[in-house]
Structures are given as C-alpha cells and as structure tokens.
Design a protein around this motif. Sequence first.
Motif, PDB file in Angstrom:
ATOM      1  N   PRO A 141      43.953   2.472 -94.326  1.00 32.84           N
ATOM      2  CA  PRO A 141      44.820   1.557 -93.820  1.00 32.84           C
ATOM      3  C   PRO A 141      45.198   0.863 -94.936  1.00 32.84           C
ATOM      4  O   PRO A 141      44.853   0.867 -96.431  1.00 32.84           O
ATOM      5  CB  PRO A 141      43.826   0.799 -93.031  1.00 32.84           C
ATOM      6  CG  PRO A 141      42.495   0.822 -93.601  1.00 32.84           C
ATOM      7  CD  PRO A 141      42.484   2.309 -93.747  1.00 32.84           C
ATOM      8  N   LEU A 142      46.439  -0.019 -95.096  1.00 32.08           N
ATOM      9  CA  LEU A 142      47.230  -0.579 -95.853  1.00 32.08           C
ATOM     10  C   LEU A 142      46.336  -1.564 -96.783  1.00 32.08           C
ATOM     11  O   LEU A 142      46.286  -1.767 -97.861  1.00 32.08           O
ATOM     12  CB  LEU A 142      48.354  -1.446 -95.357  1.00 32.08           C
ATOM     13  CG  LEU A 142      49.615  -0.510 -94.732  1.00 32.08           C
ATOM     14  CD1 LEU A 142      50.757  -1.243 -94.381  1.00 32.08           C
ATOM     15  CD2 LEU A 142      50.130   0.576 -95.817  1.00 32.08           C
ATOM     16  N   ALA A 143      45.231  -2.325 -95.930  1.00 31.09           N
ATOM     17  CA  ALA A 143      44.444  -3.091 -96.564  1.00 31.09           C
ATOM     18  C   ALA A 143      43.396  -2.702 -97.503  1.00 31.09           C
ATOM     19  O   ALA A 143      43.055  -2.994 -98.516  1.00 31.09           O
ATOM     20  CB  ALA A 143      43.380  -3.976 -95.563  1.00 31.09           C
ATOM     21  N   GLY A 144      43.130  -1.151 -97.154  1.00 28.36           N
ATOM     22  CA  GLY A 144      42.244  -0.437 -98.135  1.00 28.36           C
ATOM     23  C   GLY A 144      42.869  -0.030 -99.470  1.00 28.36           C
ATOM     24  O   GLY A 144      42.558  -0.043-100.366  1.00 28.36           O
ATOM     25  N   GLN A 145      44.160   0.185 -99.266  1.00 26.52           N
ATOM     26  CA  GLN A 145      45.284   0.676-100.383  1.00 26.52           C
ATOM     27  C   GLN A 145      45.424  -0.521-101.318  1.00 26.52           C
ATOM     28  O   GLN A 145      45.409  -0.548-102.478  1.00 26.52           O
ATOM     29  CB  GLN A 145      46.458   1.198 -99.773  1.00 26.52           C
ATOM     30  CG  GLN A 145      46.547   2.357 -98.873  1.00 26.52           C
ATOM     31  CD  GLN A 145      47.643   3.139 -98.704  1.00 26.52           C
ATOM     32  OE1 GLN A 145      48.751   3.050 -99.513  1.00 26.52           O
ATOM     33  NE2 GLN A 145      47.726   3.572 -97.411  1.00 26.52           N
ATOM     34  N   LEU A 146      45.690  -1.757-100.616  1.00 31.10           N
ATOM     35  CA  LEU A 146      45.679  -2.794-101.164  1.00 31.10           C
ATOM     36  C   LEU A 146      44.436  -3.223-102.235  1.00 31.10           C
ATOM     37  O   LEU A 146      44.620  -3.647-103.392  1.00 31.10           O
ATOM     38  CB  LEU A 146      46.220  -4.124-100.552  1.00 31.10           C
ATOM     39  CG  LEU A 146      46.285  -5.300-101.244  1.00 31.10           C
ATOM     40  CD1 LEU A 146      47.720  -5.243-102.066  1.00 31.10           C
ATOM     41  CD2 LEU A 146      46.771  -6.493-100.186  1.00 31.10           C
ATOM     42  N   ALA A 147      43.415  -2.950-101.554  1.00 32.60           N
ATOM     43  CA  ALA A 147      42.010  -3.331-102.117  1.00 32.60           C
ATOM     44  C   ALA A 147      41.870  -2.211-103.499  1.00 32.60           C
ATOM     45  O   ALA A 147      41.326  -2.838-104.473  1.00 32.60           O
ATOM     46  CB  ALA A 147      41.119  -3.113-101.335  1.00 32.60           C
ATOM     47  N   VAL A 148      42.358  -1.015-103.191  1.00 36.84           N
ATOM     48  CA  VAL A 148      42.047  -0.270-104.687  1.00 36.84           C
ATOM     49  C   VAL A 148      43.175  -0.570-105.888  1.00 36.84           C
ATOM     50  O   VAL A 148      42.851  -0.745-106.940  1.00 36.84           O
ATOM     51  CB  VAL A 148      42.456   1.169-103.890  1.00 36.84           C
ATOM     52  CG1 VAL A 148      42.754   2.188-105.313  1.00 36.84           C
ATOM     53  CG2 VAL A 148      41.619   1.758-103.291  1.00 36.84           C
ATOM     54  N   ALA A 149      44.451  -1.298-105.326  1.00 33.74           N
ATOM     55  CA  ALA A 149      45.086  -1.552-106.265  1.00 33.74           C
ATOM     56  C   ALA A 149      44.529  -2.831-107.021  1.00 33.74           C
ATOM     57  O   ALA A 149      44.754  -3.052-108.205  1.00 33.74           O
ATOM     58  CB  ALA A 149      46.701  -2.011-105.771  1.00 33.74           C
ATOM     59  N   GLN A 150      43.897  -3.660-106.060  1.00 35.23           N
ATOM     60  CA  GLN A 150      43.685  -4.943-106.874  1.00 35.23           C
ATOM     61  C   GLN A 150      42.159  -4.657-107.886  1.00 35.23           C
ATOM     62  O   GLN A 150      42.216  -5.477-108.515  1.00 35.23           O
ATOM     63  CB  GLN A 150      42.677  -5.948-105.447  1.00 35.23           C
ATOM     64  CG  GLN A 150      42.252  -7.332-106.088  1.00 35.23           C
ATOM     65  CD  GLN A 150      43.804  -8.117-106.372  1.00 35.23           C
ATOM     66  OE1 GLN A 150      44.496  -8.219-105.626  1.00 35.23           O
ATOM     67  NE2 GLN A 150      43.524  -8.552-107.600  1.00 35.23           N
ATOM     68  N   VAL A 151      41.610  -3.776-107.294  1.00 33.70           N
ATOM     69  CA  VAL A 151      40.390  -3.411-108.480  1.00 33.70           C
ATOM     70  C   VAL A 151      40.858  -3.020-109.674  1.00 33.70           C
ATOM     71  O   VAL A 151      40.689  -3.481-110.792  1.00 33.70           O
ATOM     72  CB  VAL A 151      39.727  -2.229-107.647  1.00 33.70           C
ATOM     73  CG1 VAL A 151      38.618  -1.559-108.820  1.00 33.70           C
ATOM     74  CG2 VAL A 151      38.761  -2.920-106.671  1.00 33.70           C
TER      75      VAL A 151
END
Length: 221
Positions: free
Chosen positions: A118-128
């Motif tokens: 989901p988009l929240a998971g993709q955003l979390a990967v970018a945040q890491v």
Amino acid sequence: MNRKTHRVGALASAAMLVAVFFGVGLTGAMAQDQAEPTALEQVETQAPDATQAPQNAVRFVSQPMVQDIPAPELVDSPTALEASSLRELVAKTPVSNAMSREMECLAEAVYFESRGEPLAGQLAVAQVIINRAESNLFPDDYCSVVTQRAQFSFVRGGHIPTPNTSSLAWERARAIARIAHQELWDSEADDALYFHAAHVSPRWARNKSTRARIDSHIFYR
C-alpha cells in the motif's frame, strides 16, 4: 637718504614680503604633494603595521576576497501541495518532469522494494532511505544508501536494475519519492533505519526498537 635709494629699499622690502607670503603657501602645497606619494607607496609596498600606520590610512588588499556560493541542491525543490489523503497527494504530485539521479535512486528503491505494498508502506520504505542518508551510520546520499553492499536484495553488484518506466507502479514510486523527500506527508515509519519482510525474523531485529508494521513490512530504529 635720497629718493632713489628710498625707492630701491621699498621695492626690496615689498619683494621680500611677496617671497615670504608665497613661499609659505608653496611650501605647504609642495610638502603635501611630496607626502602623498610616499604615504601611498608605503601602503602599497609594506605590510600593515598597527603601531605605525595612521588610523585612517587606506589599506589595499593584495588578493581578491571571494565569497563562497552555496552549491546547488542535488535533489528536487519542495512543492506546495494540499491533499486530504496520501492517495490524493500521490495523484496530485507531478511525475512528468525530469528527476535528479538522487531522486531516481530513491524512486527505484521504492519501486523494487515495495511496489506491491500500500502507499503507506511505499512511503515508509522511502522514509527509511532518507533517514539513513541523514544518519552518520550510513552514506550521506540516496544512491549510496541504496547501493550499499548487502543492504537491499534487488541491488546486484552495486547496480540498480532498470524499472519498467511505462508502468503505473513506476509513476507511483516517483510520486512517493517526491512526497517523502519534500516531507509532504508524515510516514508511520517515523525515524526508522531498518525494515524487513514480516515473514522472516532476522537476528539483528531483536536489538532494535519497532516503529511500525505496515502490511508485510516491519520497521525498526
């Protein structure tokens, strides 16, 4: 004393007065004309001496003064966007314009690591990845973080594969990269530096603090 002698004496006195008057004026002007080149010569050829130079002396700098100009940013500038949800923000984020190589590395990591999330998971990967670039424990740019040895399984020999640039997943990954970099939406991953798939239990995770679990990934600090 006869009249001739008196006239000569008067002329001599007058001449003396004229000489004295003009002599004093010329002496000052000549002294100034002579003093100025000497003073300038001393300023130009001698190092400044606080004990000898007059307070109002003009000092010439032998080398030009250069002001440092900040280097241009390697990554895209912030864009002001408003949205009520992450999905809406992704839809509004422009992806047609060119991206810097640093931003492409960030988008490629999102694409290969989490395009099915989901988009929240993709955003979390970018945040890491962004958190790592800002941490002194990892390299200080996105591409170096992504290609660091033994960190991301999709990287082969230090090279990132080429994504399917005509796919919707790539467009979303590019939008997520911009949103994360520009801090347009808060990520649940917060300050996480690590993540792994939920179906594995790596030993290193035991000593880490959990930040979030989003779909099939767990994020740690």
